[in-house]
Design a protein around this motif. Structure first.
Motif, PDB file in Angstrom:
ATOM      1  N   SER A   1     -42.899  35.663 -57.387  1.00  0.00           N
ATOM      2  CA  SER A   1     -44.247  36.297 -57.176  1.00  0.00           C
ATOM      3  C   SER A   1     -44.321  37.693 -56.582  1.00  0.00           C
ATOM      4  O   SER A   1     -45.245  38.564 -56.244  1.00  0.00           O
ATOM      5  CB  SER A   1     -44.959  34.873 -56.869  1.00  0.00           C
ATOM      6  N   LYS A   2     -43.636  37.556 -55.391  1.00  0.00           N
ATOM      7  CA  LYS A   2     -43.634  38.521 -54.585  1.00  0.00           C
ATOM      8  C   LYS A   2     -42.433  39.641 -54.644  1.00  0.00           C
ATOM      9  O   LYS A   2     -42.483  40.809 -54.076  1.00  0.00           O
ATOM     10  CB  LYS A   2     -43.788  38.345 -53.541  1.00  0.00           C
ATOM     11  N   SER A   3     -41.642  39.784 -55.417  1.00  0.00           N
ATOM     12  CA  SER A   3     -40.454  40.598 -55.862  1.00  0.00           C
ATOM     13  C   SER A   3     -41.548  41.514 -56.554  1.00  0.00           C
ATOM     14  O   SER A   3     -40.386  42.681 -56.199  1.00  0.00           O
ATOM     15  CB  SER A   3     -39.571  40.028 -57.801  1.00  0.00           C
ATOM     16  N   ALA A   4     -41.886  41.409 -57.571  1.00  0.00           N
ATOM     17  CA  ALA A   4     -42.408  42.965 -57.571  1.00  0.00           C
ATOM     18  C   ALA A   4     -43.558  44.133 -56.108  1.00  0.00           C
ATOM     19  O   ALA A   4     -42.995  44.862 -56.374  1.00  0.00           O
ATOM     20  CB  ALA A   4     -44.185  42.647 -58.774  1.00  0.00           C
ATOM     21  N   GLU A   5     -43.610  42.824 -55.988  1.00  0.00           N
ATOM     22  CA  GLU A   5     -44.417  43.765 -54.169  1.00  0.00           C
ATOM     23  C   GLU A   5     -43.296  43.780 -53.343  1.00  0.00           C
ATOM     24  O   GLU A   5     -43.278  44.841 -52.953  1.00  0.00           O
ATOM     25  CB  GLU A   5     -45.438  42.434 -53.387  1.00  0.00           C
ATOM     26  N   PHE A   6     -42.069  43.567 -53.646  1.00  0.00           N
ATOM     27  CA  PHE A   6     -40.984  43.684 -52.423  1.00  0.00           C
ATOM     28  C   PHE A   6     -40.718  45.451 -53.173  1.00  0.00           C
ATOM     29  O   PHE A   6     -40.546  46.520 -52.412  1.00  0.00           O
ATOM     30  CB  PHE A   6     -39.698  42.463 -52.723  1.00  0.00           C
ATOM     31  N   THR A   7     -40.136  45.079 -54.599  1.00  0.00           N
ATOM     32  CA  THR A   7     -39.993  46.845 -55.672  1.00  0.00           C
ATOM     33  C   THR A   7     -40.604  47.883 -54.893  1.00  0.00           C
ATOM     34  O   THR A   7     -40.637  49.138 -54.878  1.00  0.00           O
ATOM     35  CB  THR A   7     -39.858  46.547 -56.571  1.00  0.00           C
ATOM     36  N   TYR A   8     -41.873  47.429 -55.363  1.00  0.00           N
ATOM     37  CA  TYR A   8     -42.830  48.421 -54.755  1.00  0.00           C
ATOM     38  C   TYR A   8     -43.374  48.965 -53.092  1.00  0.00           C
ATOM     39  O   TYR A   8     -43.126  49.858 -53.054  1.00  0.00           O
ATOM     40  CB  TYR A   8     -44.776  48.086 -55.166  1.00  0.00           C
ATOM     41  N   LEU A   9     -42.701  48.201 -52.134  1.00  0.00           N
ATOM     42  CA  LEU A   9     -42.920  48.308 -51.044  1.00  0.00           C
ATOM     43  C   LEU A   9     -41.555  49.320 -50.307  1.00  0.00           C
ATOM     44  O   LEU A   9     -41.769  50.177 -49.919  1.00  0.00           O
ATOM     45  CB  LEU A   9     -43.027  47.103 -50.046  1.00  0.00           C
ATOM     46  N   ALA A  10     -40.484  48.668 -51.586  1.00  0.00           N
ATOM     47  CA  ALA A  10     -39.341  49.482 -51.756  1.00  0.00           C
ATOM     48  C   ALA A  10     -39.311  51.064 -51.725  1.00  0.00           C
ATOM     49  O   ALA A  10     -38.745  52.009 -50.918  1.00  0.00           O
ATOM     50  CB  ALA A  10     -38.075  48.895 -51.886  1.00  0.00           C
ATOM     51  N   GLU A  11     -39.646  51.243 -53.165  1.00  0.00           N
ATOM     52  CA  GLU A  11     -40.215  52.978 -53.081  1.00  0.00           C
ATOM     53  C   GLU A  11     -40.988  52.993 -52.469  1.00  0.00           C
ATOM     54  O   GLU A  11     -41.118  54.136 -52.322  1.00  0.00           O
ATOM     55  CB  GLU A  11     -40.871  52.301 -55.100  1.00  0.00           C
ATOM     56  N   ARG A  12     -42.193  52.482 -51.936  1.00  0.00           N
ATOM     57  CA  ARG A  12     -42.832  53.329 -51.089  1.00  0.00           C
ATOM     58  C   ARG A  12     -42.925  53.283 -49.524  1.00  0.00           C
ATOM     59  O   ARG A  12     -43.219  54.836 -49.840  1.00  0.00           O
ATOM     60  CB  ARG A  12     -44.185  52.616 -51.002  1.00  0.00           C
ATOM     61  N   ILE A  13     -41.432  53.023 -49.221  1.00  0.00           N
ATOM     62  CA  ILE A  13     -41.457  53.038 -47.530  1.00  0.00           C
ATOM     63  C   ILE A  13     -39.916  54.003 -48.587  1.00  0.00           C
ATOM     64  O   ILE A  13     -39.896  55.683 -47.173  1.00  0.00           O
ATOM     65  CB  ILE A  13     -40.835  51.854 -47.312  1.00  0.00           C
ATOM     66  N   PHE A  14     -39.950  54.544 -49.175  1.00  0.00           N
ATOM     67  CA  PHE A  14     -38.522  55.292 -49.479  1.00  0.00           C
ATOM     68  C   PHE A  14     -39.493  57.032 -50.107  1.00  0.00           C
ATOM     69  O   PHE A  14     -39.061  57.902 -49.110  1.00  0.00           O
ATOM     70  CB  PHE A  14     -37.931  55.072 -50.919  1.00  0.00           C
ATOM     71  N   LEU A  15     -40.405  56.882 -50.058  1.00  0.00           N
ATOM     72  CA  LEU A  15     -41.444  58.068 -50.361  1.00  0.00           C
ATOM     73  C   LEU A  15     -42.121  58.667 -49.121  1.00  0.00           C
ATOM     74  O   LEU A  15     -42.112  59.583 -49.103  1.00  0.00           O
ATOM     75  CB  LEU A  15     -42.506  57.512 -51.453  1.00  0.00           C
ATOM     76  N   ILE A  16     -42.214  57.359 -48.580  1.00  0.00           N
ATOM     77  CA  ILE A  16     -42.937  57.910 -46.788  1.00  0.00           C
ATOM     78  C   ILE A  16     -42.027  58.326 -46.335  1.00  0.00           C
ATOM     79  O   ILE A  16     -42.068  59.596 -45.470  1.00  0.00           O
ATOM     80  CB  ILE A  16     -43.451  56.964 -46.334  1.00  0.00           C
ATOM     81  N   ARG A  17     -40.584  57.810 -46.158  1.00  0.00           N
ATOM     82  CA  ARG A  17     -39.146  58.624 -45.089  1.00  0.00           C
ATOM     83  C   ARG A  17     -39.643  59.807 -46.032  1.00  0.00           C
ATOM     84  O   ARG A  17     -38.909  60.672 -44.985  1.00  0.00           O
ATOM     85  CB  ARG A  17     -38.784  57.178 -45.186  1.00  0.00           C
ATOM     86  N   THR A  18     -39.185  59.728 -47.252  1.00  0.00           N
ATOM     87  CA  THR A  18     -38.954  61.413 -47.473  1.00  0.00           C
ATOM     88  C   THR A  18     -39.777  62.380 -47.234  1.00  0.00           C
ATOM     89  O   THR A  18     -39.126  63.529 -46.848  1.00  0.00           O
ATOM     90  CB  THR A  18     -38.755  61.048 -48.818  1.00  0.00           C
ATOM     91  N   SER A  19     -40.989  61.844 -47.263  1.00  0.00           N
ATOM     92  CA  SER A  19     -42.495  63.170 -47.020  1.00  0.00           C
ATOM     93  C   SER A  19     -42.345  62.775 -45.357  1.00  0.00           C
ATOM     94  O   SER A  19     -42.197  64.425 -44.767  1.00  0.00           O
ATOM     95  CB  SER A  19     -43.110  62.212 -46.891  1.00  0.00           C
ATOM     96  N   MET A  20     -42.128  62.244 -44.245  1.00  0.00           N
ATOM     97  CA  MET A  20     -42.348  62.272 -43.336  1.00  0.00           C
ATOM     98  C   MET A  20     -40.688  63.339 -43.200  1.00  0.00           C
ATOM     99  O   MET A  20     -40.518  63.831 -42.424  1.00  0.00           O
ATOM    100  CB  MET A  20     -41.754  61.048 -42.316  1.00  0.00           C
ATOM    101  N   LEU A  21     -39.446  63.966 -43.711  1.00  0.00           N
ATOM    102  CA  LEU A  21     -37.349  64.181 -42.990  1.00  0.00           C
ATOM    103  C   LEU A  21     -38.527  65.111 -43.701  1.00  0.00           C
ATOM    104  O   LEU A  21     -38.221  66.183 -42.842  1.00  0.00           O
ATOM    105  CB  LEU A  21     -37.020  64.070 -44.351  1.00  0.00           C
TER     106      LEU A  21
END
Length: 144
Positions: free
Chosen positions: A49-69
């Motif tokens: 039930s949390k695997s979709a949230e895990f995938t979503y958070l992983a994508e989100r953290i990648f985008l935020i990190r890229t933006s910060m870079l």
């Protein structure tokens, strides 16, 4: 160009840095909240039930990190542009002054482009969040 003129000219990139720093603060807060939630999921052990949230958070953290870079790159380029402006106050060599002007223009332009990429990446991340939660809300109403 006088020293006063050079200092005044260096202020434009520095004002850009101030605005970018505020944007970066927002991104750092988003990164911290997302990474905290991701860490909590990892510690709890993610089930189906949390695997979709895990995938979503992983994508989100990648985008935020890229933006910060790209924000950090933009700040670096704006600071370099400011630093390159100062030698024009001390030199009377026309060829050197022209090279410095072109260098400053290129650095400042690259700084703006880098900031634009950071903002576009942040917009994509916000859209991802919106779509994820909209789907969760729709699923909530569909199940009732």
């Amino acid at each position: 160009m006088s020293i006063v003129g050079a200092i005044q000219t260096t202020l434009a990139p520095l004002f850009l840095v101030n605005g970018i720093a505020l944007f970066n603060l927002v991104q750092q807060n988003r990164y911290a909240r997302t990474s905290d939630r991701l860490t909590a999921l990892i510690i709890d052990g993610s089930d189906n039930s949390k695997s979709a949230e895990f995938t979503y958070l992983a994508e989100r953290i990648f985008l935020i990190r890229t933006s910060m870079l790209f924000v950090y790159i933009s700040i670096l380029l704006a600071l370099l542009a400011s630093i390159f402006i100062l030698p024009t106050a001390f030199t009377k060599i026309i060829n050197l002054t022209n090279i410095i002007y072109y260098t400053v223009a290129i650095l400042f332009s690259l700084s703006l482009i880098s900031f634009l990429i950071a903002v576009i990446t942040a917009i994509i991340e916000v859209r991802l969040s919106y779509l994820y939660y909209r789907e969760k809300i729709n699923n909530l109403f569909d199940s009732n």
